[in-house]
Design a protein around this motif. Sequence first.
Motif, PDB file in Angstrom:
ATOM      1  N   UNK A  55      34.933  46.175  35.176  1.00 27.27           N
ATOM      2  CA  UNK A  55      33.992  46.764  35.597  1.00 27.27           C
ATOM      3  C   UNK A  55      34.887  47.523  36.335  1.00 27.27           C
ATOM      4  N   UNK A  56      36.106  45.952  37.136  1.00 24.96           N
ATOM      5  CA  UNK A  56      36.193  46.519  38.113  1.00 24.96           C
ATOM      6  C   UNK A  56      36.912  47.740  38.302  1.00 24.96           C
ATOM      7  N   UNK A  57      38.196  47.657  37.067  1.00 25.06           N
ATOM      8  CA  UNK A  57      39.259  48.813  36.933  1.00 25.06           C
ATOM      9  C   UNK A  57      38.637  49.585  36.268  1.00 25.06           C
ATOM     10  N   UNK A  58      37.055  50.009  36.053  1.00 27.75           N
ATOM     11  CA  UNK A  58      36.312  50.938  36.131  1.00 27.75           C
ATOM     12  C   UNK A  58      36.399  51.964  37.603  1.00 27.75           C
ATOM     13  N   UNK A  59      35.512  50.643  38.104  1.00 26.77           N
ATOM     14  CA  UNK A  59      35.333  51.059  39.761  1.00 26.77           C
ATOM     15  C   UNK A  59      36.619  51.837  40.412  1.00 26.77           C
ATOM     16  N   UNK A  60      38.100  51.211  39.833  1.00 26.54           N
ATOM     17  CA  UNK A  60      39.130  51.425  40.885  1.00 26.54           C
ATOM     18  C   UNK A  60      39.415  53.067  39.961  1.00 26.54           C
ATOM     19  N   UNK A  61      39.426  53.346  39.234  1.00 28.01           N
ATOM     20  CA  UNK A  61      39.461  53.724  38.510  1.00 28.01           C
ATOM     21  C   UNK A  61      40.374  54.435  36.810  1.00 28.01           C
ATOM     22  N   UNK A  62      40.352  53.065  36.679  1.00 30.13           N
ATOM     23  CA  UNK A  62      41.778  52.463  35.472  1.00 30.13           C
ATOM     24  C   UNK A  62      40.915  53.107  34.528  1.00 30.13           C
ATOM     25  N   UNK A  63      39.804  53.082  34.576  1.00 34.26           N
ATOM     26  CA  UNK A  63      38.853  52.956  32.340  1.00 34.26           C
ATOM     27  C   UNK A  63      38.676  51.400  32.293  1.00 34.26           C
ATOM     28  N   UNK A  64      38.009  51.539  31.088  1.00 35.26           N
ATOM     29  CA  UNK A  64      37.769  50.097  30.982  1.00 35.26           C
ATOM     30  C   UNK A  64      38.143  49.218  29.793  1.00 35.26           C
ATOM     31  N   UNK A  65      38.134  47.884  30.287  1.00 30.79           N
ATOM     32  CA  UNK A  65      39.340  47.130  28.931  1.00 30.79           C
ATOM     33  C   UNK A  65      38.372  47.495  27.590  1.00 30.79           C
ATOM     34  N   UNK A  66      39.102  48.734  26.569  1.00 38.84           N
ATOM     35  CA  UNK A  66      38.055  48.276  25.403  1.00 38.84           C
ATOM     36  C   UNK A  66      37.684  46.832  24.574  1.00 38.84           C
ATOM     37  N   UNK A  67      37.579  47.238  23.540  1.00 41.19           N
ATOM     38  CA  UNK A  67      36.799  45.905  21.849  1.00 41.19           C
ATOM     39  C   UNK A  67      36.744  44.646  23.305  1.00 41.19           C
ATOM     40  N   UNK A  68      36.046  44.408  23.818  1.00 39.46           N
ATOM     41  CA  UNK A  68      35.716  43.382  24.988  1.00 39.46           C
ATOM     42  C   UNK A  68      35.597  42.013  23.629  1.00 39.46           C
ATOM     43  N   UNK A  69      34.392  43.027  23.160  1.00 42.49           N
ATOM     44  CA  UNK A  69      33.987  41.838  22.332  1.00 42.49           C
ATOM     45  C   UNK A  69      35.030  41.296  21.317  1.00 42.49           C
ATOM     46  N   UNK A  70      35.412  41.489  20.408  1.00 46.32           N
ATOM     47  CA  UNK A  70      36.834  41.495  19.989  1.00 46.32           C
ATOM     48  C   UNK A  70      37.729  40.633  20.807  1.00 46.32           C
ATOM     49  N   UNK A  71      38.318  41.147  21.237  1.00 46.58           N
ATOM     50  CA  UNK A  71      39.420  40.100  22.091  1.00 46.58           C
ATOM     51  C   UNK A  71      38.867  38.969  23.031  1.00 46.58           C
ATOM     52  N   UNK A  72      37.337  38.756  22.563  1.00 45.55           N
ATOM     53  CA  UNK A  72      36.966  37.609  24.243  1.00 45.55           C
ATOM     54  C   UNK A  72      36.375  36.609  22.972  1.00 45.55           C
ATOM     55  N   UNK A  73      36.963  37.201  21.118  1.00 43.80           N
ATOM     56  CA  UNK A  73      36.672  35.525  20.356  1.00 43.80           C
ATOM     57  C   UNK A  73      37.776  35.260  20.016  1.00 43.80           C
ATOM     58  N   UNK A  74      39.524  36.107  20.552  1.00 38.66           N
ATOM     59  CA  UNK A  74      40.381  35.497  20.543  1.00 38.66           C
ATOM     60  C   UNK A  74      41.043  34.914  20.810  1.00 38.66           C
ATOM     61  N   UNK A  75      40.038  34.922  22.697  1.00 41.66           N
ATOM     62  CA  UNK A  75      40.349  33.852  23.264  1.00 41.66           C
ATOM     63  C   UNK A  75      40.535  32.214  23.167  1.00 41.66           C
ATOM     64  N   UNK A  76      39.181  31.811  22.418  1.00 43.14           N
ATOM     65  CA  UNK A  76      39.486  30.525  21.517  1.00 43.14           C
ATOM     66  C   UNK A  76      40.531  30.458  21.457  1.00 43.14           C
ATOM     67  N   UNK A  77      41.232  30.635  20.435  1.00 43.08           N
ATOM     68  CA  UNK A  77      42.638  29.732  20.243  1.00 43.08           C
ATOM     69  C   UNK A  77      43.258  29.859  21.226  1.00 43.08           C
ATOM     70  N   UNK A  78      43.429  31.036  21.868  1.00 44.28           N
ATOM     71  CA  UNK A  78      44.671  30.684  23.382  1.00 44.28           C
ATOM     72  C   UNK A  78      43.806  29.829  24.097  1.00 44.28           C
ATOM     73  N   UNK A  79      42.460  29.527  24.624  1.00 42.89           N
ATOM     74  CA  UNK A  79      42.294  28.323  25.611  1.00 42.89           C
ATOM     75  C   UNK A  79      42.636  27.175  24.559  1.00 42.89           C
ATOM     76  N   UNK A  80      42.425  27.536  23.704  1.00 39.86           N
ATOM     77  CA  UNK A  80      43.001  25.525  22.815  1.00 39.86           C
ATOM     78  C   UNK A  80      44.236  25.287  23.133  1.00 39.86           C
ATOM     79  N   UNK A  81      44.836  26.032  23.028  1.00 41.41           N
ATOM     80  CA  UNK A  81      46.713  25.604  23.502  1.00 41.41           C
ATOM     81  C   UNK A  81      46.835  25.544  24.036  1.00 41.41           C
ATOM     82  N   UNK A  82      45.960  26.502  25.775  1.00 49.17           N
ATOM     83  CA  UNK A  82      46.251  25.839  27.005  1.00 49.17           C
ATOM     84  C   UNK A  82      45.699  24.629  26.545  1.00 49.17           C
ATOM     85  N   UNK A  83      44.621  24.211  26.612  1.00 48.66           N
ATOM     86  CA  UNK A  83      44.260  22.755  26.481  1.00 48.66           C
ATOM     87  C   UNK A  83      44.887  21.628  26.033  1.00 48.66           C
ATOM     88  N   UNK A  84      45.816  21.719  24.394  1.00 56.77           N
ATOM     89  CA  UNK A  84      46.280  20.827  24.098  1.00 56.77           C
ATOM     90  C   UNK A  84      47.588  20.718  25.420  1.00 56.77           C
TER      91      UNK A  84
END
Lengths: 332, 234, 427
Positions: free
Chosen positions: C378-407
């Motif tokens: 939303x912020x980037x749309x407001x700035x006129x940079x356009x939206x982040x595509x495929x938010x849903x599929x990207x967000x589900x990939x964050x699980x793996x990243x978070x797991x790595x950070x936690x360990x």
Amino acid sequence: MNELIFFINKVLISGTVLGSIYALGAIGVTLIFGILRFAHFAHGDMMTMGGFIAFLLALLATSLGIVTPIPTGFLVLPLAMVIAVFIALGIDKGFYAPLRKRGARPVTLLIASIGVTLIIQGLIRLFFGSASYSFFDNEPKEIFQIDMSAIGATRPITFTEPQLLMVIVTVVAVLALHFFLTRSRLGKAMRAMADNADLAQVSGINTALVVRVTWVIAGALACAAGTMLALDVSLKPDLAFNIVLPIFAAAIVGGLGQSYGAIAGGFLIGFAETMAVFNWAILLRPFKDVLPFEIPADLAIVPTEYKLTVAFVILVIVLLWRPTGIFKGASS
Amino acid sequence: MALVEIKDVVGGYGGAPILNGVNISIEQSDIGVIVGPNGAGKSTTLKALFGLVKVSSGSISFAGGDITNALPDKLVPKGLSFVPQEKNVFTSMSVEENLEMGAFTRKDDFSTTLDWVYDMFPVLLEKRNQKAGELSGGQRQMVAMGRALMSQPRLLLLDEPSAGLSPRYVLEIFEQIVKINKSGVGILMVEQNARQALAFASRGFVLANGQNRFTGTGAELIADPDVAKSFLGG
Amino acid sequence: MIRRALTLYFGVAALVFAVGYFMGTANVSLLLVQSFAYALIALGLNIQWGYGGLFNFGIMGFLMVGGFAVTFVSFPMNDAFWQSEGPMMLGRALLAFLAGALLVIGARRLDRVGITGKLRTAAIILAWIAAYIVYRSQIDPAAAYIEANGGWIGGLGLHPLLGWAFGGVLAAGVAFIVGRIALGLRTDYLAIATIGISEIIRALLKNADWLTRGTLTVSPITWPTPLPQDLQAGGMPIADSFIWARLGFLAMLLVVIAVIFFLVQRAYGGPWGRMMRAIRDNHIAAASMGKDVKNRQLEVFILGSVLMGIGGAVLVSFGQIYDPGAYQPINHTFIFWVMVIVGGAGNNWGAILGAVLIYVTWIISDPVAQQVFRAVSDFSVNQGWGAIPDIESRASQMRVFVLGIVITLALRYAPKGLIPEVVKRSS
């Protein structure tokens, strides 16, 4: 004669290509083990990451209008390797060096490398999703065919340009590493530290420098291996995650810590995999008139879907028969 | 000002200190020998001097500069060299590569030093391309000492150079040590063969419980009946 | 220490309630069942790693074995298979297997009749090859026949609880073999060997369509407790039926965990546990004191694997589907390591806390990341940079990243875990 050509294409060429990939990866794994004494699980993802760096650079080069006869992905490889080296050094500084400083056991570093694996995987997937990318969207993948009609075959020996480049890269990398390890001061210091880290320190060898050099080599080789693999097949976020296990098998079979062992192990596993799934019945067919029995349709040693397990079966056999690998690996 | 000056050093591996105030001073012309019972802190003193054991109080100076808790890669260029008691060669590397590793901190051409070491230990020249791991115990000790000499040290630290060697080799190694000293390298060594080593020592230190008990020339210590009774086995 | 543990447990409970508030009771009941099934498996790893210091990177393999066990035991009988030639052919394959095994064992014992050295080695290799060919010559046609007639062997139609137990038994059997092969190895080698063996198990179960239906998957697998549909048949509203059915399953699971936990805790406090810790901390000293290190380690490896097998069976029961293609090292091996390390290796309370905490984190990483990405987008749309595509599929990939950070954070800042092992000084 076509049967022989088929064998060359399916076993010799595939095995050489696969072995090159495994060898390039296994050298990095074995060097890190020799110097830092832990199994670096994130190596596969460093390979994948290297592939993606090269992919981005290739996109950039294409958008700048750079077109050459060689694949763009290969052209940008040196730059990608430099970037990968800095990332590798950053990973060590950010994740492994603090643990070493605390005197953590190698096992802790091994688990930390799993964490690094997950982080890299997550980041790659965050930016690239789970789709598959090709280096050859904007240029053709050249295929070489060597005509074999001279020996009475109707089918040619076939391989692609990336496959040829991969073998060349492997040979160059192995030779360069050999001269580095046996001729240069730093290379010898690396061997010294892998041999006896305490004595290396006592001799006044700058061990921190050796550790950095190790990451430089491992990072560069991982990037090269990942890019070459992506050029040969296609670029996916889990490109090397499945390959890291045969790579470890290769490093262990060759003896962890032994660079030459890793190369041998890589080719051993590569050829074993292609030979295990090859249908040997094809080679027997020319003799079907002289053989006293009927040739079964399928004479593969294992079905194709079990190709990956071949590496582990070899690994288990080697571990049972000679636990420190064929070339007597380091023990810690 | 002596070449090396260890003053009231207290230190150890983190737990209770092993050294409780050790004092040692050596000139470059000296052969210093540290003797004493097991657990007296003899090897620990050498390691503290070489930055391998943490010094919690006291000071160590070398050639006029403070080197307390300095690490080996800083000490070697200053002119200190250390031969550990065990695992003191790179077993998978050739004899010559071992020697080269001793010269790692040198940026200049070290071929004359290499010739000098081969001169000192002719058998090493003969086996220069053989792996150090394939040599006998005495030859390994020579490789280890040769490696340490490659940095052209002013002071050579030796941790029990005669340990595990046959009597013939013990004598040979001691002769080499005297020879090295004559060529201008100071020696500070820890020895189990106390009486034999003190015989050629210009400085002798008897340690017990991490402290100096007796100090003097080698001959003085051998002659001292207290030393002889308590530490040299009568 | 107890206060710290209690505070942490209350914290995690509060977190679960908060998740329940946002995601609804039905979702949180799902989450609870799954996280406790994971806790059971984490307990198994804690026994192996925390008690025994044994590295197991092959957890996935044991989960798959457990999952297969419950599928086989509790799925209805496949009459088409039982009335065909299939059982006979499988029987012959089994005989071929046994004959091959005898051949190999016989070759290994040739030294007793005076044949030793290279000759014996050659005989062993030949025996292996012969055994392999004999077995393949029977199993291949049997597999092809079964897949053509009746599809697969089906189940036994027994109670799922028996399936859970069988999951433990089967996992124990596999663990015995794996342990005999791999336990003598150094840690790094053991890690690779176990991961390799789990990959072999995955390949076998995934490709043996006659046994597991492979990628065709098996469903629906029955529950040991009433299903939501059963409750609906009794007149319960649909929304409530899911919650109550899951709570019923949860109650059953908690009973199982409580019994196992009690037994494991007793073992840990007793002489067996003390000996295990002695072996873990210094197995050379323990061996010199006359402890049979190898067999004790094998025991602890099998015990931990049994819990993993049961846990794998529970997960498949609850999910009602057995899909050998769905198992991944990240979700089914590495996540348990994060749980045990974060919770506190060597402490069972820590392992369970870590399991629930990490599982909840794993699940909520996705929606939380989605919210974050939406805000950034939303912020980037407001700035006129356009939206982040495929938010849903990207967000589900964050699980793996978070797991790595936690360990990695846990290893660096809390290497002993949230509830560290209590080291009792023996006076």
